[in-house]
Motif scaffolding. Sequence first.
Motif, PDB file in Angstrom:
ATOM      1  N   ASP A 461       0.786 -11.907   5.515  1.00 24.91           N
ATOM      2  CA  ASP A 461       1.819 -11.428   4.599  1.00 24.91           C
ATOM      3  C   ASP A 461       1.853 -12.272   3.320  1.00 24.91           C
ATOM      4  O   ASP A 461       1.912 -11.734   2.209  1.00 24.91           O
ATOM      5  CB  ASP A 461       3.192 -11.464   5.274  1.00 24.91           C
ATOM      6  N   THR A 462       1.849 -13.588   3.480  1.00 21.52           N
ATOM      7  CA  THR A 462       1.930 -14.452   2.302  1.00 21.52           C
ATOM      8  C   THR A 462       0.666 -14.354   1.452  1.00 21.52           C
ATOM      9  O   THR A 462       0.738 -14.424   0.217  1.00 21.52           O
ATOM     10  CB  THR A 462       2.181 -15.906   2.732  1.00 21.52           C
ATOM     11  N   ASP A 463      -0.482 -14.169   2.097  1.00 18.63           N
ATOM     12  CA  ASP A 463      -1.725 -13.992   1.332  1.00 18.63           C
ATOM     13  C   ASP A 463      -1.663 -12.733   0.478  1.00 18.63           C
ATOM     14  O   ASP A 463      -2.072 -12.734  -0.696  1.00 18.63           O
ATOM     15  CB  ASP A 463      -2.928 -13.924   2.281  1.00 18.63           C
ATOM     16  N   VAL A 464      -1.160 -11.657   1.062  1.00 19.73           N
ATOM     17  CA  VAL A 464      -1.064 -10.389   0.323  1.00 19.73           C
ATOM     18  C   VAL A 464      -0.059 -10.509  -0.818  1.00 19.73           C
ATOM     19  O   VAL A 464      -0.281  -9.987  -1.921  1.00 19.73           O
ATOM     20  CB  VAL A 464      -0.688  -9.241   1.285  1.00 19.73           C
ATOM     21  N   LEU A 465       1.038 -11.198  -0.581  1.00 16.20           N
ATOM     22  CA  LEU A 465       2.042 -11.354  -1.639  1.00 16.20           C
ATOM     23  C   LEU A 465       1.490 -12.104  -2.846  1.00 16.20           C
ATOM     24  O   LEU A 465       1.906 -11.851  -3.984  1.00 16.20           O
ATOM     25  CB  LEU A 465       3.285 -12.067  -1.089  1.00 16.20           C
ATOM     26  N   GLU A 466       0.547 -13.008  -2.617  1.00 16.43           N
ATOM     27  CA  GLU A 466      -0.085 -13.697  -3.739  1.00 16.43           C
ATOM     28  C   GLU A 466      -0.809 -12.699  -4.639  1.00 16.43           C
ATOM     29  O   GLU A 466      -0.794 -12.822  -5.876  1.00 16.43           O
ATOM     30  CB  GLU A 466      -1.070 -14.752  -3.220  1.00 16.43           C
ATOM     31  N   LEU A 467      -1.439 -11.719  -4.039  1.00 13.79           N
ATOM     32  CA  LEU A 467      -2.134 -10.693  -4.819  1.00 13.79           C
ATOM     33  C   LEU A 467      -1.139  -9.786  -5.533  1.00 13.79           C
ATOM     34  O   LEU A 467      -1.314  -9.450  -6.713  1.00 13.79           O
ATOM     35  CB  LEU A 467      -3.045  -9.875  -3.908  1.00 13.79           C
ATOM     36  N   VAL A 468      -0.095  -9.371  -4.823  1.00 15.95           N
ATOM     37  CA  VAL A 468       0.903  -8.485  -5.415  1.00 15.95           C
ATOM     38  C   VAL A 468       1.617  -9.182  -6.582  1.00 15.95           C
ATOM     39  O   VAL A 468       1.974  -8.536  -7.576  1.00 15.95           O
ATOM     40  CB  VAL A 468       1.923  -8.009  -4.353  1.00 15.95           C
ATOM     41  N   ARG A 469       1.808 -10.489  -6.478  1.00 14.53           N
ATOM     42  CA  ARG A 469       2.439 -11.235  -7.577  1.00 14.53           C
ATOM     43  C   ARG A 469       1.692 -10.998  -8.892  1.00 14.53           C
ATOM     44  O   ARG A 469       2.299 -10.744  -9.935  1.00 14.53           O
ATOM     45  CB  ARG A 469       2.473 -12.724  -7.240  1.00 14.53           C
ATOM     46  N   ASP A 470       0.365 -11.078  -8.815  1.00 10.70           N
ATOM     47  CA  ASP A 470      -0.445 -10.852 -10.021  1.00 10.70           C
ATOM     48  C   ASP A 470      -0.346  -9.409 -10.499  1.00 10.70           C
ATOM     49  O   ASP A 470      -0.272  -9.139 -11.706  1.00 10.70           O
ATOM     50  CB  ASP A 470      -1.901 -11.223  -9.759  1.00 10.70           C
ATOM     51  N   HIS A 471      -0.351  -8.463  -9.541  1.00  7.30           N
ATOM     52  CA  HIS A 471      -0.287  -7.046  -9.910  1.00  7.30           C
ATOM     53  C   HIS A 471       1.015  -6.735 -10.646  1.00  7.30           C
ATOM     54  O   HIS A 471       1.020  -6.010 -11.644  1.00  7.30           O
ATOM     55  CB  HIS A 471      -0.380  -6.166  -8.654  1.00  7.30           C
TER      56      HIS A 471
END
Length: 635
Positions: A461-471
Amino acid sequence: MVTRRIFLGGLVGAAIAPAVLRAEQVGEPEFLKERLASGSLPPMAERIPARPRIVNLKEMGLQPGTYGGTVRTIIGGQRDIRFMTIYGYARLVGYDKHLHFQPDILADFHAEDERVFTFTLREGHKWSDGQPFTADDFRYWWEDVILNEKLTPGGGALELRPHGSLPRFEMLDPLTVRYTWEKPNPMFLPTLAGPLPLVIVGPAHYLKQFHKKFQSDEAKMEQMMKASRVKKWQDLHIKMARSYRPENPNLPTLDPWRNTTPLPAEQFVFERNPFFHRVDETGRQLPYLDRFVLNVSSSSIIAAKAGAGEADLQVTGIDFNDYTFLKEAEKRFPVKVNLWKLARGSRITLLPNLNCADEVWRGLFRDVRLRRALSLAINRHEINMVAFYGLGTPSADTVLPDSPLFKQEYADAFVKFDPDEANRLLDELGLTKRGDDGIRLLPDGRRAEITVETAGESNLDTDVLELVRDHWANIGLALYTRTSQRDVFRNRAMSGSIMMSIWYGLDNGVPTADMSPAGLAPTLDDQLQWPLWGMHYLSAGQEGVAPDLPEAAELVNLLSQWGSTAKFEERQAIWHRMLSIYTQQVFSIGLINSTPQPILRAAKLQNLPERALYGFDPTSYLGVYMPDAFWYKEA
């Protein structure tokens, strides 16, 4: 009239000839030999029903097995002994692996217009303590538990009174009971077959001692209450009768294994139920395995322990990001790791809280343009490649292609990566002003900062949120994360403190029209996108608030219509209408579904599928694949 009749259906065949069932022909489990020799346990032919459920394993593509063996698995806390009730999957009416209804504990069931349900028991069926299982156990639970205001102050489960009133219960004879509603109740069978089954029966011979109506010895009742640390007799009965989380080792069960360990404990031992009602085609009584041993550990190190050879079967507490490590364990230990398909609507889902306490954000979240913009701004292909090596499917939070209700338009709803359209929608919302750092400003001048909260149970979950932060930064929205324990996390959601959360998608991603679409409407207080609306439904209007968003209110209305029709075609049409509304409104922002789930097992453990659907509902994790038919093949 719509009639549904199942007689010894699915995997159940004709009665086994009595000669085949003689212990001297098929053999008894070595585990029971001492009790058999002492006479404290009768032979198999006297333990199983006259017409047991016969499981033809060869027809299922499986192998009949041999008795014996212990399976070790790891759980994250004492409450997780409930997994044994889910895995064991002994149900009055259950699903087969194709998710069709079939009688299991029952010998037969007959449904008329989804209103009148007649259940026939198996003659000679016994509880795990050897006492008869009869219609009186249903009568006791109905008359003395459900209708008792002390034990059931709310009037019974909502599934028993979907239209406000309880059904009429009849005990037709010692092996037959009937439930009759004035209006259709298509929710009845699915809730009996589910992972958290509706309880309508209990071992009356055992439970009466804890019931004030039947326990005349007040001193004994007081003594039992003191020993159980409760102050009311009804609390004692509830504690001793809890079957879903089998904490009471003395409670008779119909499951394949029974708990032998009282609380508190760091290890729980479940032993075979010698009176279990299933047999294989050779006449051997199931289960094959003698014991399940559940070792309690911290949830955060379950994968590490499983990969270190401390589990013979591990399906919970591990995730796809553990796959490489677990696969390496095959080189060091006699284990094998398979990948099943997660059966949820989405492995990772962002849930804007439409009931959040922040008035400005609450208004924005309730505008479908913001929800659509948030979804369109996410690059799901990147997430799939980085987090799942391209093995998942970018999708909205909806049903999977494995479901007969699947339509590509549901999966494709607002999932195409389109930051330009996302920016246009945000501008249209009036969020045109930006700070010096490019982050948009809210109508009250604050920066557009979205805090996404997580229970912190998965690094994925936290790994994916890092990507979504940039998006989201690319469209002028700032994302922050906050981690808290699950109980705190859910309490904050219900209080409105959480703006947005990350969790799984729809529990059931492979439904049929016969299964309830309740997951698509505000119906539970733990639905993180609308907990107060869900609480209102769950409490029959006593708590929470009613949905004031037209589309959400329509979903509740459609659910009511689904629960009022006996026609399959009408239920199917309602499902499609609800799926269309849910995905078009983006009430949950699904990212990736059909993701792989690691399943670790001892290499010599037989009859587990190489590939299968994995989920809580409706497959009950391992349940529909019949762990009672798993067995050890010696090298």
